[in-house]
Design an enzyme around this catalytic site. Structure first.
Site, PDB file in Angstrom:
ATOM      1  N   ARG A 297       0.829  -1.207   0.000  1.00 14.10           N
ATOM      2  CA  ARG A 297       0.000   0.000   0.000  1.00 14.10           C
ATOM      3  C   ARG A 297       0.862   1.256   0.000  1.00 14.10           C
ATOM      4  O   ARG A 297       0.538   2.240  -0.681  1.00 14.10           O
ATOM      5  CB  ARG A 297      -0.957  -0.032   1.187  1.00 14.10           C
ATOM      6  CG  ARG A 297      -2.063  -1.030   0.933  1.00 14.10           C
ATOM      7  CD  ARG A 297      -3.060  -1.212   2.054  1.00 14.10           C
ATOM      8  NE  ARG A 297      -4.102  -2.119   1.562  1.00 14.10           N
ATOM      9  CZ  ARG A 297      -5.192  -2.461   2.231  1.00 14.10           C
ATOM     10  NH1 ARG A 297      -5.401  -1.997   3.451  1.00 14.10           N
ATOM     11  NH2 ARG A 297      -6.079  -3.267   1.689  1.00 14.10           N
ATOM     12  N   TYR A 439      -6.401  -0.637  -7.099  1.00 13.30           N
ATOM     13  CA  TYR A 439      -5.733  -1.876  -6.647  1.00 13.30           C
ATOM     14  C   TYR A 439      -5.103  -1.748  -5.257  1.00 13.30           C
ATOM     15  O   TYR A 439      -5.041  -0.664  -4.711  1.00 13.30           O
ATOM     16  CB  TYR A 439      -4.817  -2.464  -7.703  1.00 13.30           C
ATOM     17  CG  TYR A 439      -3.633  -1.724  -8.253  1.00 13.30           C
ATOM     18  CD1 TYR A 439      -3.021  -0.666  -7.607  1.00 13.30           C
ATOM     19  CD2 TYR A 439      -3.092  -2.146  -9.482  1.00 13.30           C
ATOM     20  CE1 TYR A 439      -1.905  -0.060  -8.157  1.00 13.30           C
ATOM     21  CE2 TYR A 439      -1.973  -1.535 -10.034  1.00 13.30           C
ATOM     22  CZ  TYR A 439      -1.386  -0.494  -9.363  1.00 13.30           C
ATOM     23  OH  TYR A 439      -0.295   0.099  -9.906  1.00 13.30           O
ATOM     24  N   GLU A 440      -4.706  -2.864  -4.709  1.00 13.60           N
ATOM     25  CA  GLU A 440      -4.215  -2.943  -3.323  1.00 13.60           C
ATOM     26  C   GLU A 440      -5.231  -2.402  -2.320  1.00 13.60           C
ATOM     27  O   GLU A 440      -4.873  -1.774  -1.323  1.00 13.60           O
ATOM     28  CB  GLU A 440      -2.886  -2.195  -3.160  1.00 13.60           C
ATOM     29  CG  GLU A 440      -1.701  -2.896  -3.772  1.00 13.60           C
ATOM     30  CD  GLU A 440      -1.483  -4.299  -3.249  1.00 13.60           C
ATOM     31  OE1 GLU A 440      -1.810  -4.549  -2.084  1.00 13.60           O
ATOM     32  OE2 GLU A 440      -0.998  -5.137  -4.018  1.00 13.60           O
ATOM     33  N   GLY A 441      -6.509  -2.681  -2.565  1.00 17.39           N
ATOM     34  CA  GLY A 441      -7.575  -2.149  -1.715  1.00 17.39           C
ATOM     35  C   GLY A 441      -8.032  -0.820  -2.263  1.00 17.39           C
ATOM     36  O   GLY A 441      -7.263   0.134  -2.291  1.00 17.39           O
ATOM     37  N   GLN A 446      -9.552   1.779   1.974  1.00 19.39           N
ATOM     38  CA  GLN A 446      -8.538   2.452   2.798  1.00 19.39           C
ATOM     39  C   GLN A 446      -9.219   3.320   3.860  1.00 19.39           C
ATOM     40  O   GLN A 446      -8.791   3.367   5.018  1.00 19.39           O
ATOM     41  CB  GLN A 446      -7.625   3.347   1.937  1.00 19.39           C
ATOM     42  CG  GLN A 446      -6.935   2.650   0.777  1.00 19.39           C
ATOM     43  CD  GLN A 446      -6.015   1.525   1.200  1.00 19.39           C
ATOM     44  OE1 GLN A 446      -5.343   1.628   2.239  1.00 19.39           O
ATOM     45  NE2 GLN A 446      -6.012   0.437   0.451  1.00 19.39           N
TER      46      GLN A 446
END
Lengths: 591, 591
Positions: A297, A439-441, A446
């Site tokens: 992240r 992406y990556e959450g 977040q």
């Protein structure tokens, strides 16, 4: 369009915002003593600008292609990757016993920013490898470490993360890929994965896939997920490559941006099952995955900073060359002026610059906190640093990637009609930036992470400590006797007041009425970022104001405070008095 | 992804915000009496949804291509255009004596929104034809009118606007194309034009180019520009087509979006000069061009609304189908919920919806003001309406196109990873929307136009009249005794207060310190739009609250007031106290 790494601002941010000097002075980064930082950054800047950056447009126009199961990366891609790994850049973060340099995250992060400014699509692959290294190093058996880590650290092999399936994106509960115990310590993996970045290519001789799957007797939900290492080619006892594993790339996506990064659908086990090795314990795969994810992240945050920086540089250069209209104070009949003289263009450029540097400030703070969370000798200080990193990671990821899109879009705007023409390159930055908020959450996730999991750390005191530090910065701006700060102190103070009230509201609300809290999670995260980014820029400006380029640092901090941070009270209202409007959506969506 | 025109909200906006009922009651739109509006809109909705919308993705993937001077539009394009003109839709705005229906701009605008939601790239061509019709009708000789108008009105021929040259984008002073008098009343045109929308294609038998060029003895600057009609094929006295004129398409652009709309480079006079006819007077071409431009700006505003509406519909449908996670109040172990239950997703959808409807409200207000500026019987009322249209045109153009990008980008976000995949279609809306803030005058130029040319109308009283009307709406919200409005009245009042102070500051500053005024032009325009859009939605909600879907209208107005209008005080600060930070940019750009 060329890219020149902003080494000066990167170093200033490392020192004055992220506290690099303190880290060295406290003996927590002995390897950086004696000017290594500058030397590494200068070399990285050269490589990024000279070797990678020229490939960015080539990568976009050619893209990666799939034919007969073979993925071809764009011309020059493989050669650049080879040169990059041979120069040792892939090994920067790796553990030393496997040939890595284990440099502080802070320094790595500065380099990560540069690679991604040069080409997001290029730099993305190695970021996935880092994740694989971390997971294997932290949770893998000695056999796995000995077999794979040295090659992954050097970059001879690349790594991937296989989470997503068509029905399981943000929600890993729905994961269906399966793993069967064979009895010899290995497993047989079957299933379909999608959105696998660099899932297949010919840039390295082997590709090491990390795959989430379920054992037959696993409990449902995320407590029944295990993590497996599944190499493209099996590795013989002597380290040579053996048979092709039972896995293949079944498709690649046609995407809005990062065309050169092959986004693969992967099929595991067409012929009975791909051979895999368990990483960590059975059914504890998610914990292993989280090891990789926090760092990932931060790296995506740095991608947001990176693309914003590149877009800013391109717009700045264009605005200095393109002539349209005349300056307000030019004598009648003057020749056309470069558009950078026009106030609205200046405003846009300052907006791009200030947001980019604020996002850089927050992201480097995360890196510094991660370093301290590992390197502090005192347990309490390690914990405090770890909590700080935990809080700021979602803030950095969401804010930096949001402004990545925003800044790239303003870059297109400054180019006028030329910005809409692909050959100009400005539009590519916008297309590439668009993935980073997803992406990556997703950034929504977040915000939820910040509100539900991070705010409550140490009973809210971890957040309060950050707020208290911000107030300290405002005090220094007030006492600085530097007219260039303009209204900065008042604007920052208002933002911190808003943040504190919104924080109290969140802490009081999330337990009793989580729906209301979550309705305000995104504006809360942005409010946090404005206060954190604004005080970060002010801190840097305070430290630099006597230096040669001090006036530029002060002006940038001032612009951010007077034109961007000003939104803070509106965000507070959206958080504390805006939930009703979101709940009323029932009347709309039922209609 | 299908499109269903939001006929209900379009009609509600026409009636309750733009004042359609009043227009009819006052006898200013007799042709709309007796339910014609609903009938036209229902038919247009059907055509847009059934015939054009399915071509939008085809148009994007095929694009228009150039080979050997011939431009090929995407499959189905020509047939759809033919059906559309044969159904009479192209003739909606045209003058009656040339076969048009001369329907009020208000009704046309609603249809224009629909065509553009269905496909921006498709609808763009006919918008240029409208401009050509207006210029020829207002300024052309009787010969030109007789020769060209009927065919342009029916859509048998299309028209173009040729302004831009490589060195002359926003700044027409730099125009170089030349026109020579021949002595027989015709001219010979030579020069290179770029960014000519639908400059060449085979959709119609002839294309009528309107071209800006300079006469040999013309004064420099914009006072030396003349407008010429230059047909692709010369027209014989009997109306049949003669020789191909000396003009050709020398290239088409590879663009970020609207791939199906051929954006052409045009070469005039390779063989001695294209034959052209003067429109209006020599050296007065710019005045003719402005005739076309004001309406064109409204139409681009409607494109912003249109793309936002389409993106919203697609995101709403996706959020109702895609399942990830479970609702907060779902029992443990529940199956995954559609993501529309998640508060942050609801917030994003409401944000898209509210901004789209606010932009629609402002845009339709412009259309209504244009109608009154032509149709009012009283001179003073015509002038007031004309000034209102003049003020709101740049506000609508810039705000609607800004939110077009914003809303389309949120649409991508709601789709998660799927949003980044081109096949989904969400990304196309973002790519298509990106041009609208640039063409027909960049949004920066709209803001300058608003501040320098529009605010001073009637000594500032024209703006003050609008502000006073906004206050009237707030009074009604306060007195409405409708809890669903939440904090709307307070938020709207704060925004109008900010707008009034910022307006006073602008009026006081623009003469003495224009640089400071222009530094705040863009935030000023946005502030104007928030107050105007917010009160517009409130007005609609007040009128509808007792109706069946009244609660949805109130909820939408409330969301806009509580989550979007809240930024107004920040924008006021950027205007009234933010110029210093823009001026300090010297320290940055000189560094």
């Amino acid at each position: 369009m060329s890219y020149r790494a902003p080494v000066e601002d990167i170093i200033a941010t490392l020192r004055h915002v992220a506290g690099l000097d303190g880290l060295i002075a406290e003996g927590l980064a002995p390897e950086l003593d004696g000017g290594l930082t500058d030397a590494v950054l200068e070399e990285a800047a050269k490589f990024a600008g000279d070797v990678i950056a020229p490939l960015n447009r080539v990568g976009d126009t050619h893209g990666s292609t799939l034919k007969d199961g073979v993925v071809t990366t764009p011309p020059g891609w493989k050669e650049a990757y080879k040169a990059w790994t041979e120069a040792g850049w892939n090994a920067l973060p790796g553990p030393e016993i496997y040939g890595g340099q284990a440099l502080p995250t802070l320094l790595q992060s500065a380099c990560t920013e540069m690679w991604n400014s040069a080409s997001l699509a290029f730099a993305l692959g190695p970021l996935l490898t880092i994740g694989a290294i971390e997971a294997v190093h932290a949770h893998g058996s000695e056999h796995l470490k000995q077999t794979y880590l040295a090659k992954l650290v050097s970059g001879e092999w690349m790594g991937t993360m296989n989470l997503t399936e068509p029905q399981a994106g943000s929600d890993l509960n729905a994961l269906r890929s399966r793993a069967e115990r064979v009895g010899d310590g290995t497993y047989r993996i079957t299933g379909q994965k999608i959105f696998i970045t660099y899932g297949e290519h010919g840039m390295t001789e082997n590709i090491i896939h990390l795959v989430l799957a379920r054992l037959p007797d696993a409990p449902p939900g995320t407590r029944g997920i295990s993590l497996f290492l599944v190499p493209k080619y099996l590795v013989n006892a002597d380290g040579t490559l053996g048979a092709h594993n039972d896995l293949r790339c079944s498709g690649i996506e046609h995407k809005l941006g990062i065309h050169a990064s092959p986004t693969c659908s992967m099929a595991y086990g067409d012929n009975g099952g791909a051979i895999g090795w368990l990483i960590g314990e059975e059914n504890r795969g998610l914990a292993c995955m989280f090891t990789m994810m926090n760092n990932a992240r931060l790296n995506v945050a740095l991608q947001g900073v990176a693309i914003a920086e590149r877009a800013y540089q391109q717009a700045l250069a264009f605005a200095g060359e393109r002539r349209q209209g005349t300056a307000l104070d030019a004598p009648k009949g003057s020749a056309m002026s470069p558009i950078i003289v026009h106030p609205d263009v200046r405003r846009m450029l300052m907006d791009m610059r200030a947001k980019t540097q604020a996002a850089r400030a927050i992201s480097y703070m995360v890196a510094a906190a991660l370093d301290r969370s590992h390197r502090e000798t005192d347990e309490a200080r390690r914990k405090a640093a770890s909590e700080r990193a935990a809080i700021l990671t979602p803030v950095a990821k969401a804010y930096a990637t949001d402004i990545g899109i925003d800044v790239a879009s303003t870059g297109v705007q400054i180019h006028g009609g030329m910005g809409f023409i692909e050959e100009t390159g400005a539009a590519q930055h916008l297309r590439d930036a668009r993935i980073c908020t997803i992406y990556e959450g997703t950034n929504g996730i977040q915000a939820i992470d910040l509100v539900l999991r991070k705010l409550p750390l140490s009973g809210g005191n971890a957040v309060k400590a950050l707020i208290s530090e911000m107030r300290g910065v405002v005090g220094k701006v007030e006492g600085a006797n530097t007219p260039g700060f303009g209204h900065s102190a008042a604007r920052l103070k208002a933002a911190i007041d808003s943040l504190e009230r919104a924080t109290d509201w969140m802490l009081a609300t999330m337990g009793a009425r989580p729906g209301e809290a979550l309705a305000g999670a995104t504006p809360y995260l942005k409010l946090f970022a404005l206060a954190q980014g604004g005080t970060g820029l002010a801190r840097k400006a305070l430290a630099m104001r006597a230096e040669e380029n001090g006036a530029a640092a002060v002006a940038t901090a001032r612009f951010f405070a007077e034109h961007v941070v000003t939104e803070a009270p509106a965000l507070e209202l959206a958080v504390t008095e805006g939930a009703g409007a979101v709940e009323d959506a029932d009347a709309v969506f039922a209609a």
